[in-house]
Design a protein around this motif. Structure first.
Motif, PDB file in Angstrom:
ATOM      1  N   GLU A 205       0.825  -1.216   0.000  1.00  0.00           N
ATOM      2  CA  GLU A 205       0.000   0.000   0.000  1.00  0.00           C
ATOM      3  C   GLU A 205       0.853   1.258   0.000  1.00  0.00           C
ATOM      4  O   GLU A 205       0.432   2.303  -0.490  1.00  0.00           O
ATOM      5  N   ASN A 206       2.027   1.174   0.601  1.00  0.00           N
ATOM      6  CA  ASN A 206       2.810   2.389   0.815  1.00  0.00           C
ATOM      7  C   ASN A 206       3.934   2.562  -0.192  1.00  0.00           C
ATOM      8  O   ASN A 206       3.870   3.424  -1.060  1.00  0.00           O
ATOM      9  N   THR A 207       4.947   1.744  -0.068  1.00  0.00           N
ATOM     10  CA  THR A 207       6.188   2.020  -0.791  1.00  0.00           C
ATOM     11  C   THR A 207       6.242   1.389  -2.184  1.00  0.00           C
ATOM     12  O   THR A 207       6.380   2.097  -3.179  1.00  0.00           O
ATOM     13  N   GLY A 209       4.502  -0.455  -5.012  1.00  0.00           N
ATOM     14  CA  GLY A 209       3.208  -0.800  -5.583  1.00  0.00           C
ATOM     15  C   GLY A 209       3.342  -1.708  -6.790  1.00  0.00           C
ATOM     16  O   GLY A 209       4.393  -2.314  -7.034  1.00  0.00           O
ATOM     17  N   HIS A 228      -4.579  -3.415  -1.623  1.00  0.00           N
ATOM     18  CA  HIS A 228      -3.369  -2.597  -1.474  1.00  0.00           C
ATOM     19  C   HIS A 228      -3.285  -1.578  -2.609  1.00  0.00           C
ATOM     20  O   HIS A 228      -2.952  -0.414  -2.385  1.00  0.00           O
ATOM     21  N   HIS A 229      -3.588  -2.053  -3.812  1.00  0.00           N
ATOM     22  CA  HIS A 229      -3.515  -1.161  -4.969  1.00  0.00           C
ATOM     23  C   HIS A 229      -4.533  -0.017  -4.832  1.00  0.00           C
ATOM     24  O   HIS A 229      -4.236   1.133  -5.145  1.00  0.00           O
ATOM     25  N   LYS A 232      -3.226   2.418  -2.220  1.00  0.00           N
ATOM     26  CA  LYS A 232      -2.081   3.197  -2.703  1.00  0.00           C
ATOM     27  C   LYS A 232      -2.502   4.251  -3.722  1.00  0.00           C
ATOM     28  O   LYS A 232      -2.001   5.368  -3.702  1.00  0.00           O
ATOM     29  N   THR A 233      -3.444   3.879  -4.602  1.00  0.00           N
ATOM     30  CA  THR A 233      -3.733   4.749  -5.750  1.00  0.00           C
ATOM     31  C   THR A 233      -5.164   5.283  -5.793  1.00  0.00           C
ATOM     32  O   THR A 233      -5.447   6.198  -6.553  1.00  0.00           O
ATOM     33  N   LYS A 289      -5.125   6.650   5.576  1.00  0.00           N
ATOM     34  CA  LYS A 289      -4.851   5.378   4.900  1.00  0.00           C
ATOM     35  C   LYS A 289      -4.569   4.260   5.884  1.00  0.00           C
ATOM     36  O   LYS A 289      -4.920   3.116   5.650  1.00  0.00           O
ATOM     37  N   ARG A 293      -6.409   0.698   5.830  1.00  0.00           N
ATOM     38  CA  ARG A 293      -5.651  -0.523   5.537  1.00  0.00           C
ATOM     39  C   ARG A 293      -6.181  -1.719   6.306  1.00  0.00           C
ATOM     40  O   ARG A 293      -6.103  -2.851   5.845  1.00  0.00           O
TER      41      ARG A 293
END
Length: 340
Positions: A205-207, A209, A228-229, A232-233, A289, A293
């Motif tokens: 999720e963070n660093t 992707g 996660h995607h 993240k986005t 976020k 999560r």
DNA sequence: GAGGGTCAAGTCCGT
DNA sequence: ACGGACTTGACCCTC
């Protein structure tokens, strides 16, 4: 027909998401563990007896779990095995325990049985080493420990008869670590053949992707975590997205696995279950976020489920929810609701 | 049994 | 600096 799986634990009732009691019947399907601190307070003899007892119980529990999964609908025969199976396997003070020939024999025999059951019943097995497995760390000591941690899972795969061919079983990790894809590439070359056959990487999720994962899709398959995607986005990625073609290619003909989780129901308690939450609006409303999560107990949102299930067209779905097998069963029922 | 303190390890985010 | 989140809160101890 693709599969819907669950992770690590079997529960019988929804309230067991808050913990399994010693008297609960489902205890027999789940692993137990101990602590390094407790072991170190005992005599060597007591500690070893405790470890042996836990290992025997865990092997038995895992065999029962896999057998149980083998009785489910074929589309539900997919389970992640707990990394707790062999406590302190990679701890420097205790790893000697597992190198004793009698213990090794016990492991080989029992894992062999579990592997046979899985293949016989068409069960898709996997491992997911925990957050301490950071293969791309910038700290050399962490890299060494992480390789050992990964090879621990590879040992279990090998004893079960996996790791012989590309992706006959998956051991999934995140890229993690400050060295990123370059670090991951360097460490990959140091892994055993079994490990290389099993390793997959999952977008975070963070660093790191999906794009970062695609950079090393030549090395190993990508497990796309669609939640996660999204975190993240903000994107609910479509099953016909060109990037998904690349994910599929990374599996070289093997059916891919994707991960599906959803934000906690108590965080979004007022949200319409027939409407996909809009990340931008949620963030504007004051949620962050980190809160979004956290995994839900169940897959509570029909609209998100419809989207997630659309991805079954190209892969098997690993459900990550506190409700474990019960969450995957409910999702399966939702999926099959129009069938006669 | 229940409840509270403890537990190998990494990394990130939010406060 | 610290708590919480992730893989998966469970274990240990005391009452």
């Amino acid at each position: 027909m693709n599969k819907i799986g669950f992770a690590c634990k079997w529960i019988d009732r929804p309230d067991q998401v808050n913990g399994i009691k010693a008297s609960d019947d489902c205890k027999k399907y789940n692993t137990g563990t101990t602590t390094v601190a407790w072991l170190s307070r005992q005599t060597k003899k007591t500690a070893e007896a405790k470890l042996l007892s836990i290992v025997k119980q865990n092997l038995e529990a895992t065999r029962k779990l896999v057998q149980k999964v083998g009785t489910l609908n074929e589309s539900l025969r997919m389970v992640r095995i707990s990394s707790d199976l062999l406590p302190v396997y990679t701890h420097p003070d205790w790893n000697y325990f597992y190198q004793q020939s009698d213990v090794l024999g016990l492991l080989e025999r029992n894992f062999n049985t579990i592997g046979h059951i899985a293949r016989d019943r068409g069960i898709r097995l996997s491992f997911h080493p925990g957050q301490f497995c950071v293969l791309a760390s910038d700290r050399p000591d962490v890299v060494e420990n992480s390789i050992a941690e990964f090879e621990y899972h590879a040992d279990m795969a090998r004893w079960m008869g996996y790791g012989k061919t590309f992706q006959d079983m998956k051991i999934n990790v995140h890229i993690s670590g400050k060295l990123g894809t370059a670090g991951f590439r360097a460490v990959y070359n140091r892994l055993s053949d079994v490990a290389k056959n099993c390793i997959t990487i999952e977008n975070e999720e963070n660093t790191y992707g999906l794009d970062e994962c695609l950079d090393i899709a030549d090395l190993c398959p990508i497990v796309l975590d669609i939640h996660h995607h999204y975190i993240k986005t903000g994107e609910y990625i479509s099953s016909d997205d060109p990037r998904i073609e690349k994910v599929i290619s990374s599996w070289r003909g093997v059916i891919p696995v994707f991960h599906y989780s959803v934000s906690r129901e108590d965080i979004l308690s007022n949200h319409d279950i027939n409407d996909k939450p809009d990340l931008i609006l949620l963030l504007e409303s004051g949620l962050n976020k980190q809160k979004l999560r956290a995994h839900s107990d169940f897959m509570w949102n029909n609209a998100v489920n419809d989207w997630a299930l659309s991805h079954l067209s190209w892969g098997d779905c690993m459900v990550e929810a506190k409700g474990k097998n019960l969450a995957s069963f409910k999702l399966f029922e939702y999926w099959k609701r129009f069938d006669v």
